[in-house]
Write an enzyme that holds these catalytic residues in place. Sequence first.
Site, PDB file in Angstrom:
ATOM      1  N   CYS A 162       0.494   5.974  -6.219  1.00 26.77           N
ATOM      2  CA  CYS A 162       1.881   5.811  -5.790  1.00 26.77           C
ATOM      3  C   CYS A 162       2.123   6.876  -4.732  1.00 26.77           C
ATOM      4  O   CYS A 162       1.741   8.034  -4.922  1.00 26.77           O
ATOM      5  CB  CYS A 162       2.832   6.008  -6.971  1.00 26.77           C
ATOM      6  SG  CYS A 162       4.566   6.119  -6.468  1.00 26.77           S
ATOM      7  N   CYS A 203       3.275   1.726   0.668  1.00 23.25           N
ATOM      8  CA  CYS A 203       3.722   1.643  -0.729  1.00 23.25           C
ATOM      9  C   CYS A 203       2.684   0.894  -1.583  1.00 23.25           C
ATOM     10  O   CYS A 203       2.321  -0.245  -1.271  1.00 23.25           O
ATOM     11  CB  CYS A 203       5.048   0.888  -0.745  1.00 23.25           C
ATOM     12  SG  CYS A 203       5.750   0.676  -2.373  1.00 23.25           S
ATOM     13  N   HIS A 206       4.593   8.479  -3.857  1.00 24.52           N
ATOM     14  CA  HIS A 206       5.439   9.621  -4.220  1.00 24.52           C
ATOM     15  C   HIS A 206       4.657  10.710  -4.958  1.00 24.52           C
ATOM     16  O   HIS A 206       5.055  11.874  -4.932  1.00 24.52           O
ATOM     17  CB  HIS A 206       6.601   9.158  -5.107  1.00 24.52           C
ATOM     18  CG  HIS A 206       7.661   8.392  -4.368  1.00 24.52           C
ATOM     19  ND1 HIS A 206       7.428   7.150  -3.818  1.00 24.52           N
ATOM     20  CD2 HIS A 206       8.957   8.691  -4.100  1.00 24.52           C
ATOM     21  CE1 HIS A 206       8.539   6.717  -3.241  1.00 24.52           C
ATOM     22  NE2 HIS A 206       9.480   7.637  -3.391  1.00 24.52           N
TER      23      HIS A 206
HETATM   24  N1  DGL Z   1       6.178   4.154  -3.097  1.00 26.45           N
HETATM   25  C1  DGL Z   1       5.902   3.322  -4.227  1.00 26.45           C
HETATM   26  C2  DGL Z   1       4.425   3.196  -4.493  1.00 26.45           C
HETATM   27  O1  DGL Z   1       3.580   3.751  -3.780  1.00 26.45           O
HETATM   28  C3  DGL Z   1       6.486   3.762  -5.518  1.00 26.45           C
HETATM   29  C4  DGL Z   1       7.856   4.167  -5.575  1.00 26.45           C
HETATM   30  C5  DGL Z   1       8.763   3.087  -6.057  1.00 26.45           C
HETATM   31  O2  DGL Z   1       8.749   2.745  -7.253  1.00 26.45           O
HETATM   32  O3  DGL Z   1       9.476   2.653  -5.188  1.00 26.45           O
HETATM   33  O4  DGL Z   1       4.091   2.535  -5.440  1.00 26.45           O
END
Ligand code: DGL
Length: 281
Positions: free
Chosen positions: A204, A69, A206
């Site tokens: 990110c 993350c 996602h």
């Molecule tokens: N997975 C998180 C990232 O890479 C973003 C998603 C979230 O806001 O939880 O920053």
Amino acid sequence: MIGVFDSGFGGLTVHRALIEALPGRDFVYLGDNRNAPYGGRPPIDVLNLSCAALERLFAEGCTLAVVACNTASTVALRWIQQQWLPVRRRDDGIARNVIGIVVPTIEAATGIGWDEDGTAVQQTKQSSTIAVFATRRTVETDCYPIEIRKRRPDITVVQQACPELAGSIERGLPRHDLHALVDRYVSELLRKLGTAPECVILGCTHYPLVADLFAVALPSGVRMIHQPDATARALKAYLDRHPEYDGSHAGRRRFLSTGFSTEALPLIETFWGDKVPFVQA
Ligand code: DGL
């Protein structure tokens, strides 16, 4: 056993690259979907949730964990590595390490890595303008601009927060709505920049799930850094240098989640190419 942690489903983009690069290793993935998205949470929440997730991975037997993350990496990783891990190690005598995804991404974007002795090593000629799309919290840390400028002070870095995007992916928003969101964030970035960036970081986990929407919205010819592949290369190199942190070779896979709504599953399963056998963490 190598642990991979993300706030939710997005880390599967990184996880897949890791298991493709190291197919013989044992991996456990933990998605903290119940608490996602992290991107709008106060830093102290991100820190506490990250430590709780790592504890869960350590309880699974991991001695090495990848914080996939970006939000957790930019907000919490330095503190975890410098303060939390040494205390844990003193308490239970087990050497564990935690690595992140920001440095490998920046090395891929700038073409500059650090040698073991701290010397900057230039690999390729790179961009003079880098755009970073990320969560609000990641943008607020300024981690990407700071780390990029340490290597290449000549590079202009422009950040674009996408506060609704990760949560919308996590909740399984229809594709045309995701398309509209991506268009909006790319337009905001281009307006700020006044020209096309040479290189884009989807900062990110996602966002690679909608990388095609970014590619359509961005001017053609923009180089997009593939964070999952950059992280996989870094993990491989790390294990070559530090074999003591993982000796697994059974190719076991385990998928844990703190709990999620099923609406995002079609997008995830399309990306993964199969059902992901999550069990409750
Ligand atoms: N997975 C998180 C990232 O890479 C973003 C998603 C979230 O806001 O939880 O920053």
